[in-house]
Design an enzyme around this catalytic site. Structure first.
Site, PDB file in Angstrom:
ATOM      1  N   HIS A 136       0.770  -1.131   0.066  1.00  0.00           N
ATOM      2  CA  HIS A 136       0.023   0.144   0.251  1.00  0.00           C
ATOM      3  C   HIS A 136       0.882   1.219  -0.034  1.00  0.00           C
ATOM      4  O   HIS A 136       1.389   1.329   0.956  1.00  0.00           O
ATOM      5  CB  HIS A 136      -0.851   0.091   1.140  1.00  0.00           C
ATOM      6  CG  HIS A 136      -1.989  -0.918   1.000  1.00  0.00           C
ATOM      7  ND1 HIS A 136      -3.172  -0.767   1.781  1.00  0.00           N
ATOM      8  CD2 HIS A 136      -2.436  -1.787   0.252  1.00  0.00           C
ATOM      9  CE1 HIS A 136      -4.033  -1.506   1.567  1.00  0.00           C
ATOM     10  NE2 HIS A 136      -3.715  -2.233   0.425  1.00  0.00           N
TER      11      HIS A 136
ATOM     12  N   TYR B  42      -9.410   5.484   7.161  1.00  0.00           N
ATOM     13  CA  TYR B  42      -9.429   5.890   8.448  1.00  0.00           C
ATOM     14  C   TYR B  42     -10.530   6.971   8.466  1.00  0.00           C
ATOM     15  O   TYR B  42     -10.386   7.973   7.762  1.00  0.00           O
ATOM     16  CB  TYR B  42      -8.141   6.438   8.860  1.00  0.00           C
ATOM     17  CG  TYR B  42      -7.161   5.224   9.162  1.00  0.00           C
ATOM     18  CD1 TYR B  42      -6.281   5.021   8.055  1.00  0.00           C
ATOM     19  CD2 TYR B  42      -6.950   4.736  10.445  1.00  0.00           C
ATOM     20  CE1 TYR B  42      -5.223   4.100   8.323  1.00  0.00           C
ATOM     21  CE2 TYR B  42      -5.753   3.896  10.811  1.00  0.00           C
ATOM     22  CZ  TYR B  42      -5.006   3.495   9.648  1.00  0.00           C
ATOM     23  OH  TYR B  42      -3.987   2.527   9.770  1.00  0.00           O
TER      24      TYR B  42
ATOM     25  N   PRO C 146      -4.329   0.844  18.293  1.00  0.00           N
ATOM     26  CA  PRO C 146      -3.986   0.224  16.955  1.00  0.00           C
ATOM     27  C   PRO C 146      -4.164   1.256  15.708  1.00  0.00           C
ATOM     28  O   PRO C 146      -4.008   0.995  14.724  1.00  0.00           O
ATOM     29  CB  PRO C 146      -5.233  -0.706  16.963  1.00  0.00           C
ATOM     30  CG  PRO C 146      -6.289  -0.250  17.927  1.00  0.00           C
ATOM     31  CD  PRO C 146      -5.479   0.227  18.990  1.00  0.00           C
TER      32      PRO C 146
ATOM     33  N   LYS D 107       0.718   0.345  14.740  1.00  0.00           N
ATOM     34  CA  LYS D 107       2.420   0.302  15.336  1.00  0.00           C
ATOM     35  C   LYS D 107       2.719  -0.942  16.074  1.00  0.00           C
ATOM     36  O   LYS D 107       3.775  -1.216  16.744  1.00  0.00           O
ATOM     37  CB  LYS D 107       2.602   1.499  16.078  1.00  0.00           C
ATOM     38  CG  LYS D 107       2.764   2.667  15.249  1.00  0.00           C
ATOM     39  CD  LYS D 107       3.931   2.564  14.108  1.00  0.00           C
ATOM     40  CE  LYS D 107       3.800   3.567  12.918  1.00  0.00           C
ATOM     41  NZ  LYS D 107       4.649   2.922  11.732  1.00  0.00           N
TER      42      LYS D 107
ATOM     43  N   TYR E 148       3.962   6.881   9.594  1.00  0.00           N
ATOM     44  CA  TYR E 148       3.227   5.554   9.259  1.00  0.00           C
ATOM     45  C   TYR E 148       3.907   4.441   8.759  1.00  0.00           C
ATOM     46  O   TYR E 148       3.750   3.297   9.044  1.00  0.00           O
ATOM     47  CB  TYR E 148       2.060   5.956   8.233  1.00  0.00           C
ATOM     48  CG  TYR E 148       0.929   4.800   8.313  1.00  0.00           C
ATOM     49  CD1 TYR E 148       1.114   4.012   7.354  1.00  0.00           C
ATOM     50  CD2 TYR E 148      -0.133   5.052   9.213  1.00  0.00           C
ATOM     51  CE1 TYR E 148      -0.080   2.992   7.449  1.00  0.00           C
ATOM     52  CE2 TYR E 148      -1.357   4.019   8.937  1.00  0.00           C
ATOM     53  CZ  TYR E 148      -1.097   3.026   8.161  1.00  0.00           C
ATOM     54  OH  TYR E 148      -2.322   1.881   8.121  1.00  0.00           O
TER      55      TYR E 148
HETATM   56  C1  PHB Z   1      -6.048  -4.143  10.651  1.00  0.00           C
HETATM   57  O1  PHB Z   1      -6.082  -4.414   9.290  1.00  0.00           O
HETATM   58  O2  PHB Z   1      -6.536  -4.962  11.649  1.00  0.00           O
HETATM   59  C2  PHB Z   1      -5.404  -2.818  11.047  1.00  0.00           C
HETATM   60  C3  PHB Z   1      -5.257  -2.029  10.409  1.00  0.00           C
HETATM   61  C4  PHB Z   1      -4.554  -0.727  10.368  1.00  0.00           C
HETATM   62  C5  PHB Z   1      -4.509  -0.022  11.826  1.00  0.00           C
HETATM   63  C6  PHB Z   1      -5.287  -1.072  12.772  1.00  0.00           C
HETATM   64  C7  PHB Z   1      -5.677  -2.269  12.410  1.00  0.00           C
HETATM   65  O3  PHB Z   1      -4.439   1.046  12.216  1.00  0.00           O
END
Ligand code: PHB
Ligand code: APR
Length: 389
Positions: free
Chosen positions: A72, A200, A292, A296, A384
């Site tokens: 990505h 997000y 989450p 990280k 990130y």
């Molecule tokens: C996930 O795919 O579980 C996931 C992806 C990004 C995040 C948190 C969880 O920031």
């Protein structure tokens, strides 16, 4: 029994360290409280920084990851019905790799098994002894019998609820914690992801995240109350709430389906200092936890393993303890930056129950600044994809 490094915990941290050391001829034993199947039943995020990918390559465990993962080079940030994209590639020249933690843990177990690595499952009553001497040892029960492992070093990779952190005296340990007043309700569904990259989303109803594992396995989250339980949420209610929190274009194209996993995770920031006590080294969730939001959790474990692996190599190959002596200092320097990013993105995108009108205006201004300012997007992208080790 005797080994060079006794590793407590057979999660990604412990297995990666064991495999890396094995490749350099350094002997380890991994002690795991659960069974392999139980460990592999855990559903965890799978966004890998380039540093983690490099470690998996150094461990010789990247073949399936290279074949099945995908890159990505950006992500979408949304606020109510407005969205914008942050390009990792444009701002950092790199990307992140999407590969489920369950799969990489499975690959690590397979590699340890292929190398006849010693992983002891279903251990109980693990006690770490004499770490302030140069002859530490670990005792534990397995199959109803007490065993002892004498070793040079102990790596505490046993997660937040393990015994390693507790082995460091309270008079020495300093713990820093923030518990967030909300959780994440997550589901896994065998449906195509709603978008090719992650979304997000911050909305008046709360945070939502659209993620994925592969082309037909999606992972979605919505911010929920800490008093919620997964049983309070039918699949239909989850999907309807998710649609209210993501941009309408995504909501209209969302493919829903039955959840094959549904769970709620609390959000916490936590760090313990120091991460070393004598011959004991803490790695990963044993030493720190992040919310989450910044993806990280696994990646902070990776940098700990990087520093400890190279420190132990320096000790065994060059009889130089500089690397292990500086482990805690170096690991914590990067951990605190990851804690900051995870904390700040959580505040940026979540609605707190006690937010004032002014707080809300500040949040919206923060998101607008990130949308409009290239330097702000560069800072987000650098954090990130992962700051340097
Ligand atoms: C996930 O795919 O579980 C996931 C992806 C990004 C995040 C948190 C969880 O920031
Ligand atoms: N004895 C032996 N094993 C133990 C003990 C113990 N006393 N206590 C815990 N364990 C085991 C757990 O069963 C688990 O398999 O240690 C392992 C720790 O693994 P994780 O909790 O996954 O921690 P870590 O390997 O550091 O990986 C960090 O996991 O929680 C996620 O977001 C986090 O992705 C990150 C990753």
């Amino acid at each position: 029994m005797r080994t060079q490094v006794c590793i407590i915990g057979g999660g990604p941290s412990g297995l990666l360290l064991s495999q890396l050391l094995h490749r350099k001829g350094i002997d380890t034993v991994v002690l795991e409280r659960k069974t392999r199947d139980y460990v592999l039943s855990r559903i965890r995020a799978g966004i890998l920084e380039v540093g983690f990918v490099d470690l998996m390559r150094a461990a010789g465990v990247s073949e399936r990851m290279d074949r099945e993962s995908f890159a990505h080079d950006g992500t979408v940030i949304a606020c109510n019905d407005e969205q914008f994209r942050i390009s990792f590639r444009e701002h950092t020249g790199t990307d992140v790799v999407v590969y489920g933690q369950t799969e990489l843990t499975r690959d690590l177990y397979d590699a340890r098994e292929a190398a006849d690595g010693k992983v002891i499952f279903n251990v109980e009553n693990v006690v770490i002894n004499e770490v302030e001497t140069d002859a530490p040892y670990v005792t534990f029960d397995v199959h109803g019998k007490q065993e002892r492992i004498d070793c040079d070093f102990v790596a505490g990779c046993d997660g937040f609820h393990g015994v390693s952190r507790q082995t460091i005296p309270l008079s020495v340990r300093r713990e820093y914690e923030k518990v967030y007043p909300f959780g994440w309700l997550g589901i896994l569904s065998e449906t195509p992801p709603v978008h090719e990259e992650l979304i997000y989303s911050c909305s008046d109803r709360g945070f939502a995240l659209c993620s994925m594992r592969n082309a037909n396995l999606s992972r979605y989250y919505i911010q929920c109350s800490l008093s919620d339980s997964p049983d309070d949420w039918s699949d239909e209610n989850f999907w309807e709430e998710l649609k209210r929190r993501i941009p309408s274009a995504a909501a209209e194209s969302l493919v829903t389906g039955p959840s094959i996993e549904k769970s709620i995770a609390p959000l916490r920031s936590f760090v313990t200092e120091p991460m070393r006590w004598g011959r004991l080294f803490l790695c990963g969730d044993a030493a720190h936890i992040v919310p989450p939001t910044g993806a990280k959790g696994l990646n902070t474990a990776a940098s700990d393993i990087h520093y400890l692996y190279h420190g132990l190599l320096q000790f065994y190959e060059e009889k130089d303890s500089e690397g292990i002596d500086r482990y805690s200092e170096k690991a914590l320097a990067r951990i605190w930056k990851a804690e900051r990013f995870s904390w700040s993105t959580t505040n940026l995108l979540h609605r707190y129950p006690d937010m004032s009108e002014f707080d809300l205006k500040m949040q919206l201004a923060d998101i607008a600044f990130l949308r409009d300012n290239e330097a702000a997007q560069k800072v987000f992208a650098q954090n990130y994809v992962g700051l340097p080790y």
